[in-house]
Design a protein around this motif. Structure first.
Motif, PDB file in Angstrom:
ATOM      1  N   LYS A 924       1.931  -4.535  -5.342  1.00  0.00           N
ATOM      2  CA  LYS A 924       0.534  -4.523  -4.946  1.00  0.00           C
ATOM      3  C   LYS A 924       0.257  -5.545  -3.852  1.00  0.00           C
ATOM      4  CE  LYS A 924      -2.067  -1.513  -7.189  1.00  0.00           C
ATOM      5  NZ  LYS A 924      -2.949  -0.569  -6.482  1.00  0.00           N
ATOM      6  N   GLU A 925       1.032  -6.599  -3.811  1.00  0.00           N
ATOM      7  CA  GLU A 925       0.782  -7.677  -2.855  1.00  0.00           C
ATOM      8  C   GLU A 925       1.473  -7.448  -1.521  1.00  0.00           C
ATOM      9  OE1 GLU A 925      -1.350 -10.188  -3.364  1.00  0.00           O
ATOM     10  OE2 GLU A 925      -1.826  -9.104  -5.217  1.00  0.00           O
ATOM     11  N   GLY A 926       2.446  -6.534  -1.490  1.00  0.00           N
ATOM     12  CA  GLY A 926       3.092  -6.216  -0.235  1.00  0.00           C
ATOM     13  C   GLY A 926       4.186  -7.176   0.200  1.00  0.00           C
ATOM     14  N   GLU A 927       4.705  -7.983  -0.720  1.00  0.00           N
ATOM     15  CA  GLU A 927       5.765  -8.914  -0.356  1.00  0.00           C
ATOM     16  C   GLU A 927       7.098  -8.379  -0.876  1.00  0.00           C
ATOM     17  OE1 GLU A 927       6.618 -13.719  -0.237  1.00  0.00           O
ATOM     18  OE2 GLU A 927       4.871 -12.919  -1.312  1.00  0.00           O
ATOM     19  N   PHE A 942       9.730 -10.270   3.843  1.00  0.00           N
ATOM     20  CA  PHE A 942       8.683  -9.904   4.799  1.00  0.00           C
ATOM     21  C   PHE A 942       7.542  -9.286   4.005  1.00  0.00           C
ATOM     22  CE2 PHE A 942      11.798  -6.519   4.423  1.00  0.00           C
ATOM     23  CZ  PHE A 942      11.031  -5.402   4.152  1.00  0.00           C
ATOM     24  N   ARG A 943       6.435  -8.988   4.685  1.00  0.00           N
ATOM     25  CA  ARG A 943       5.279  -8.378   4.049  1.00  0.00           C
ATOM     26  C   ARG A 943       4.903  -7.071   4.746  1.00  0.00           C
ATOM     27  NH1 ARG A 943       1.903 -11.118   0.600  1.00  0.00           N
ATOM     28  NH2 ARG A 943       2.376 -13.311   0.203  1.00  0.00           N
ATOM     29  N   TYR A 944       4.351  -6.177   3.968  1.00  0.00           N
ATOM     30  CA  TYR A 944       3.693  -5.006   4.552  1.00  0.00           C
ATOM     31  C   TYR A 944       2.214  -5.067   4.188  1.00  0.00           C
ATOM     32  CZ  TYR A 944       4.222  -2.968  -0.146  1.00  0.00           C
ATOM     33  OH  TYR A 944       4.174  -2.735  -1.494  1.00  0.00           O
ATOM     34  N   ASN A 945       1.395  -4.331   4.913  1.00  0.00           N
ATOM     35  CA  ASN A 945      -0.055  -4.485   4.794  1.00  0.00           C
ATOM     36  C   ASN A 945      -0.616  -3.783   3.563  1.00  0.00           C
ATOM     37  OD1 ASN A 945      -2.760  -5.162   5.779  1.00  0.00           O
ATOM     38  ND2 ASN A 945      -2.961  -2.952   6.031  1.00  0.00           N
ATOM     39  N   THR A 946      -1.402  -4.512   2.787  1.00  0.00           N
ATOM     40  CA  THR A 946      -2.088  -3.942   1.634  1.00  0.00           C
ATOM     41  C   THR A 946      -3.603  -4.142   1.715  1.00  0.00           C
ATOM     42  OG1 THR A 946      -1.833  -6.005   0.381  1.00  0.00           O
ATOM     43  CG2 THR A 946      -0.112  -4.326   0.126  1.00  0.00           C
ATOM     44  N   LYS A 947      -4.091  -4.734   2.792  1.00  0.00           N
ATOM     45  CA  LYS A 947      -5.512  -5.047   2.929  1.00  0.00           C
ATOM     46  C   LYS A 947      -6.151  -4.134   3.971  1.00  0.00           C
ATOM     47  CE  LYS A 947      -4.796  -8.554   0.187  1.00  0.00           C
ATOM     48  NZ  LYS A 947      -5.201  -8.482  -1.245  1.00  0.00           N
ATOM     49  N   GLU A 998       6.046   1.291   9.150  1.00  0.00           N
ATOM     50  CA  GLU A 998       5.104   0.911  10.203  1.00  0.00           C
ATOM     51  C   GLU A 998       4.046  -0.080   9.734  1.00  0.00           C
ATOM     52  OE1 GLU A 998       3.801   4.875   8.433  1.00  0.00           O
ATOM     53  OE2 GLU A 998       5.669   3.980   9.188  1.00  0.00           O
ATOM     54  N   THR A 999       3.899  -0.257   8.398  1.00  0.00           N
ATOM     55  CA  THR A 999       2.899  -1.200   7.900  1.00  0.00           C
ATOM     56  C   THR A 999       3.455  -2.612   7.746  1.00  0.00           C
ATOM     57  OG1 THR A 999       3.375  -0.689   5.574  1.00  0.00           O
ATOM     58  CG2 THR A 999       1.700   0.650   6.686  1.00  0.00           C
ATOM     59  N   ILE A1000       4.744  -2.819   8.047  1.00  0.00           N
ATOM     60  CA  ILE A1000       5.304  -4.177   7.992  1.00  0.00           C
ATOM     61  C   ILE A1000       4.577  -5.058   8.987  1.00  0.00           C
ATOM     62  CG2 ILE A1000       7.371  -5.571   8.379  1.00  0.00           C
ATOM     63  CD1 ILE A1000       9.029  -3.159   7.475  1.00  0.00           C
ATOM     64  N   ASN A1001       4.124  -6.208   8.540  1.00  0.00           N
ATOM     65  CA  ASN A1001       3.329  -7.096   9.375  1.00  0.00           C
ATOM     66  C   ASN A1001       4.193  -7.784  10.432  1.00  0.00           C
ATOM     67  OD1 ASN A1001       1.042  -6.549   7.828  1.00  0.00           O
ATOM     68  ND2 ASN A1001       1.409  -8.275   6.454  1.00  0.00           N
ATOM     69  N   GLY A1002       3.824  -7.617  11.682  1.00  0.00           N
ATOM     70  CA  GLY A1002       4.488  -8.350  12.752  1.00  0.00           C
ATOM     71  C   GLY A1002       5.584  -7.577  13.431  1.00  0.00           C
ATOM     72  N   GLU A1003       5.543  -7.563  14.763  1.00  0.00           N
ATOM     73  CA  GLU A1003       6.539  -6.841  15.549  1.00  0.00           C
ATOM     74  C   GLU A1003       7.935  -7.420  15.336  1.00  0.00           C
ATOM     75  OE1 GLU A1003       7.501  -6.048  20.289  1.00  0.00           O
ATOM     76  OE2 GLU A1003       5.456  -6.550  19.668  1.00  0.00           O
ATOM     77  N   LYS A1004       8.017  -8.730  15.244  1.00  0.00           N
ATOM     78  CA  LYS A1004       9.326  -9.376  15.061  1.00  0.00           C
ATOM     79  C   LYS A1004       9.939  -9.010  13.717  1.00  0.00           C
ATOM     80  CE  LYS A1004      12.658 -12.119  16.346  1.00  0.00           C
ATOM     81  NZ  LYS A1004      13.571 -11.703  17.451  1.00  0.00           N
ATOM     82  N   ALA A1005       9.106  -8.985  12.667  1.00  0.00           N
ATOM     83  CA  ALA A1005       9.608  -8.624  11.342  1.00  0.00           C
ATOM     84  C   ALA A1005      10.105  -7.181  11.333  1.00  0.00           C
ATOM     85  CB  ALA A1005       8.514  -8.820  10.296  1.00  0.00           C
TER      86      ALA A1005
END
Length: 1019
Positions: A924-927, A942-947, A998-1005
């Motif tokens: 649920k937190e995307g981590e 890394f994280r993906y977007n959940t918000k 595609e929801t992974i936060n950050g281009e570098k990640a």
């Protein structure tokens, strides 16, 4: 002699006078012929009474609207006319030639006998019912009522025209002007000393926002694609930043030149009269910024000999509407030449400066990069014109919609302008305060109810439609007020669609200032409602309720007017109550993006049909978007694109004649397109290492379709194999629902749905599911009550542009790539076997019970993650030794959670892709962290977007998937240690993510994760 027969009582009284009945009188014996005459008259009176009763009870052989009554019967025996006048309710239905003929026939047959040679006249609202047949629906054009069609006169050139467009829709809405007012808005309540909505928050939306979610992304662009200029009394740009560049504020403290003039010895810029100045916002109730500054002016020339540049300092990269302003003078040119430079693209406009001045004039929405960049981001006006020696004027240019800036009791709304009511936008747009400030700032609610129609008349004033009233000189062709207010049902039935119009204006006249009958508004109302209801019944609900076509003329004392948007405009006007935002059944449709598109298209088609009669042209409906889009890199570095046109089963004229391919380089803006005649195109000279993106529209003589999905390609030129990106994420949908006894509503926890591009109507999650709870106040509205924490925010959805994000990560790792729609793979038009690796985007694709007609549901649920035909292609590809990367939020649950279980789906996942579903409630937190050092450095994460946000869609649920049959877990969700991704490598390779890449936060990640995927698969 005229006989008036109104009731049995009046007729008996009439007989008593004839026979002289009185106490103690002598009754004379009458002749037989006198008795027979009396009996015939008595029989007629009885017939009339029986007829009235049959109308009320609706037992006539021909149907009548509910609550219809006969209010008067008149028989003229001299002129041989039999008149029947019905009440207002009888006018509520659509009249057609067949119905009118049947009704007259039934009435004549009913009365028959001595009236066979009489002419019958049946009326309501003071008009014969045949007058309510719209001209459009009359079979013989010679039977058109010319009084409701304007006399053809020379129109001015369009107030603003994009001359970079590659076509003119000659059978569309070219050079028409349409006013569209989407409902209410956020306003200041002086009694409560607070800002609030005019309607309650229900079922995750509010009427003050819901119509805008139809109009801004769908209806207004459709009308513009057909060639119309559209005017909205509310802000239409959802960008919350706003930058105004003006001649009265030329440079900032750092010395940047925002406003630059170029002149020659003969052509100098000089001060004109009053114009715009930013001043010191926020503004008081009586502050008009268009009277606080000046404008500049010069003479026109046959070549460019003078120019003005407005250069913004963009606070953040994004899309911004561009608005211009100028002083409209009789001596001005009608072809002022504006150029918008936006992120490497140049788009040109021709503006008729003889009309539409002293306000904000919308040109379009463009992408601008962050910062101050005079070479790439600016608007330029040059004095070149076909008419040398006339005048060109220049005032302010605005980039972006911005935040509210009108004060009430010391504070602004604190919200974006697009959510505010029209009363505040009209003030900022320089309208005279007589249009919006009727109550000296004491009653904004009533100001807002009246100002939208006043705005229409001010646009239209001083034009060929209304020469006697002052205004901006823009001949407005029609006005639409769009609302959603009706009622509640508990029986899974629609409240449906109501339309309102006015047969009389504010001046109580039955014609517009240009002499056209206000029955034209009735035509517009009937045509639009017919189109909307027919289309909804064809595609969604066969029993969608068609409500009344209701006259709201202000002179009707029995039904006093409430809707100034229908009786006040001096142009054909209609108010549409599309559905009920209070009713859950209706809102299941309203929350569906595809429904919004289809309803907007129905509205556009209704307007087009109406105006085709008013302006006497043969209409063509603009095409639907193309499908099955695919790209291919050729050996010489060229890119080959192909697609398929889509036929509209509801509209035979909506066929594609040609196409336009739009190109974007890197992360810039799309260009103005390349016309092509066939459903394919080839482009060469692609620079190695640069991403090129493409979208396609279909074109015909009626206009341009909405664009296709966006495909991206990149040729690295380094000899590495190209990767095929398959876009399998085309889902747009409303939220899931929960419907049990007494507990009904939207279930965001299970599935929030997917907006189409973005959504601006979401207020927050529903919290009252008790279908028995009633409305008390707007703050406590009962069933459907929803939170307010997102109502001033843009919510990102499916942008249809994800191959670019995936491709960007592939390019960063040195790989060329092409992309295709999933349908092209399914149809066998793309051979995945040609590619060493395939990246399949599944996003939030999942089986969805869309609100559609039952016949469509039987054909299969929409948006299945991996339908059987795709499974077959993937299996074949893997059996050939391919390497496949799949990511999506429902890759497990969509295959394993069928009821009953689909053994073929389960077998495919377990035996081909080597994973099984662990649980459909993963992180649920995307981590996420790496649990396999062979994939990524162990424990790196890394994280993906959940918000919810305005950039990338939020993942509310992610699948936990486990490896089987040789598959292994390679990633885990940090919060619960559930498996997040699996890998398999043996005879072929598979990596599957239980969340969207595609929801992974950050281009570098994303670049690092893609690098791990490529390494693991051995590419």
């Amino acid at each position: 002699m005229i006989k008036y027969i109104r009731s049995r009582l009046s007729y008996v009284f009439f007989l008593s006078l004839l026979v002289g009945c009185s106490s103690g009188s002598v009754i004379k014996k009458e002749k037989p012929e006198v008795i027979q005459a009396k009996e015939e008259r008595m029989t007629l009176a009885g017939k009339i009474e029986n007829f009235k009763e049959a109308v009320v009870k609706r037992t006539l052989q021909v149907s009548v609207p509910y609550a219809s009554k006969v209010i008067d019967v008149k028989i003229d025996s001299v002129k041989k006319i039999f008149r029947i006048d019905f009440n207002r309710q009888f006018s509520f239905i659509p009249f057609r030639e067949e119905y009118v003929e049947r009704f007259y026939s039934a009435v004549k047959k009913y009365f028959g006998g001595e009236f066979n040679n009489y002419k019958f006249s049946i009326s309501t609202l003071g008009y014969p019912i045949e007058d309510f047949i719209p001209n459009y629906y009359r079979k013989d054009t010679l039977q058109y009522d010319e009084s409701r069609i304007p006399v053809k006169r020379l129109r001015p050139l369009p107030v603003a025209e994009n001359v970079s467009k590659k076509f003119i829709p000659v059978n569309g809405l070219y050079n028409t002007n349409i006013a569209v007012a989407p409902s209410h808005g956020w306003y200041y309540n002086a009694k409560l000393d607070r800002w609030e909505w005019q309607r309650p928050r229900l079922f995750q939306s509010v009427e003050d926002l819901l119509p805008s979610s139809f109009c801004i992304p769908y209806l207004i662009p459709m009308l513009e694609n057909a060639g119309a200029s559209v005017f909205d009394p509310r802000e239409r740009d959802v960008q919350t930043n706003s930058i105004v560049v003006d001649n009265d504020s030329k440079e900032d403290i750092k010395g940047k030149r925002y406003f630059e003039e170029v002149k020659s010895r003969k052509y100098e810029w000089r001060n004109g009269g009053a114009g715009f100045a930013v001043g010191n916002p926020p503004y008081d109730v009586d502050y008009n910024p268009f009277t606080k500054g000046t404008y500049r002016m010069t003479a026109s020339d046959s070549v460019t000999s003078a120019s003005v540049s407005w250069i913004p300092d963009i606070p953040e990269t994004g899309y911004y509407a561009v608005y211009i302003s100028y002083a409209a003078l009789p001596a001005n040119v009608n072809d002022a030449h504006y150029i918008v430079y936006h992120d490497g693209v140049r788009t040109e406009f021709r503006v008729n400066q003889q009309i539409g001045g002293d306000t904000w004039l919308y040109l379009g929405r463009f992408k601008f990069e962050k910062g101050f960049n005079p070479a790439a981001n600016k608007v330029v006006l040059v004095n070149k014109s076909k008419e040398a020696g006339k005048t060109v004027t220049a005032d302010a240019v605005r980039f972006g919609g911005g935040m509210g800036m009108v004060l009430r009791n010391g504070s602004t709304s604190g919200r974006p302008k697009y959510v505010e009511g029209s009363r505040y936008y009209l003030q900022y747009a320089g309208m005279p305060d007589s249009l919006y400030n009727f109550n000296s700032g004491r009653d904004d609610y009533n100001d807002d109810k009246q100002d939208r129609s006043k705005y229409v008349n001010y646009l239209n004033g001083s034009s060929i439609n209304d020469e006697q009233n002052k205004g901006l000189g823009i001949p407005v062709d029609l006005s639409l007020a769009f609302h959603t207010d009706a009622g509640v049902t508990h029986n899974n039935k629609s409240i449906g669609t109501l339309v309102l119009y006015g047969t009389k204006g504010e001046d109580s006249k039955s014609f517009f200032p240009n002499g056209v009958s206000r029955l034209a508004s009735r035509d517009l109302a009937d045509i639009m409602q017919t189109q909307i209801v027919d289309d909804i019944r064809a595609k969604y609900d066969p029993e969608w309720n068609r409500r009344q076509i209701m006259d709201e003329a202000p002179s009707n004392d029995a039904y006093p007017q409430q809707y100034s948007e229908v009786y006040r405009p001096n142009v054909p006007a209609v108010l549409i109550e599309l559905l009920s935002h209070q009713n859950f059944y209706d809102m299941r449709f309203a929350q569906d993006p595809q429904f919004r598109f289809d309803v907007a298209r129905a509205m556009y088609k209704g307007m087009l049909r109406f105006l085709s009669v008013q302006n006497k042209f043969k209409y063509v409906v603009e095409p639907l978007p193309v499908k099955d889009f695919t790209s291919e890199l050729k050996s010489g570095g060229e890119v080959y694109l192909s697609w398929k046109p889509v036929e509209d089963p509801l509209e035979p004229t909506a066929k594609s004649d040609s196409y336009i391919v739009y190109t974007r380089k890197g992360n810039g803006d799309f260009d103005n397109g390349t016309p092509v005649s066939y459903p394919y195109a080839e482009f060469s000279n692609l620079r190695p290492g640069e991403i090129y993106s493409y979208k396609v529209t279909a074109v015909n003589k009626g206009g341009e379709s909405f664009p296709s999905e966006v495909l991206s390609v990149c040729n690295m030129g380094n000899g590495k194999p190209a990767v095929l990106i398959v876009n399998g994420f085309d889902r747009v949908s409303s939220p899931s629902t929960v419907e049990s006894a007494g507990y009904v509503g939207f279930n965001n926890e299970k599935d929030r749905g997917v907006p189409d591009g973005y959504d601006i109507s979401y207020t927050g999650r529903q919290y009252n599911y008790d279908s028995t709870s009633d409305w008390k106040t707007n703050d406590e509205p009962g069933w459907g009550a929803s939170y307010a924490n997102y109502e001033d925010k843009v919510i990102a959805g499916n942008t249809h542009d994800y191959p670019y994000i995936h491709g960007e990560s592939l390019m960063s790792n040195g790989y060329s790539f092409v992309s295709t729609s999933v349908k092209s793979v399914i149809d066998g038009e793309v051979d995945m076997g040609k590619y060493k690796m395939v990246d399949i985007i599944l996003g939030e694709q999942r089986k969805t019970h869309q609100v559609r007609r039952e016949e469509e549901v039987k054909k299969g649920i929409e948006y299945k993650t991996m339908p059987e035909s795709l499974q077959a292609e993937i299996k074949k590809y893997c059996e050939g030794g391919g390497k496949v990367f799949i990511s999506g939020a429902y890759v497990g649950s969509d295959l394993f959670k069928n009821r009953p279980v689909d053994t073929a789906d389960v077998s495919f996942a377990r035996n081909v892709l080597k994973y099984t579903l662990d649980t459909y409630n993963g992180g649920k937190e995307g981590e996420v962290y790496s649990s396999d050092g062979d994939f990524m450095r162990k424990y790196s994460g890394f994280r993906y977007n959940t918000k919810l946000n305005d950039s990338i869609y939020a993942v509310e649920n992610a699948d936990a998937i486990d490896g089987v049959n040789g598959g292994e877990v390679i990633l885990r969700y940090k919060e619960d240690e559930f498996p997040a991704a699996t890998g398999y490598k043996d005879k072929y390779g598979v990596v599957v993510f239980g969340f969207p890449f595609e929801t992974i936060n950050g281009e570098k990640a994303r670049e690092e994760v893609m690098k791990a995927v490529l390494k693991y698969l051995g590419i």
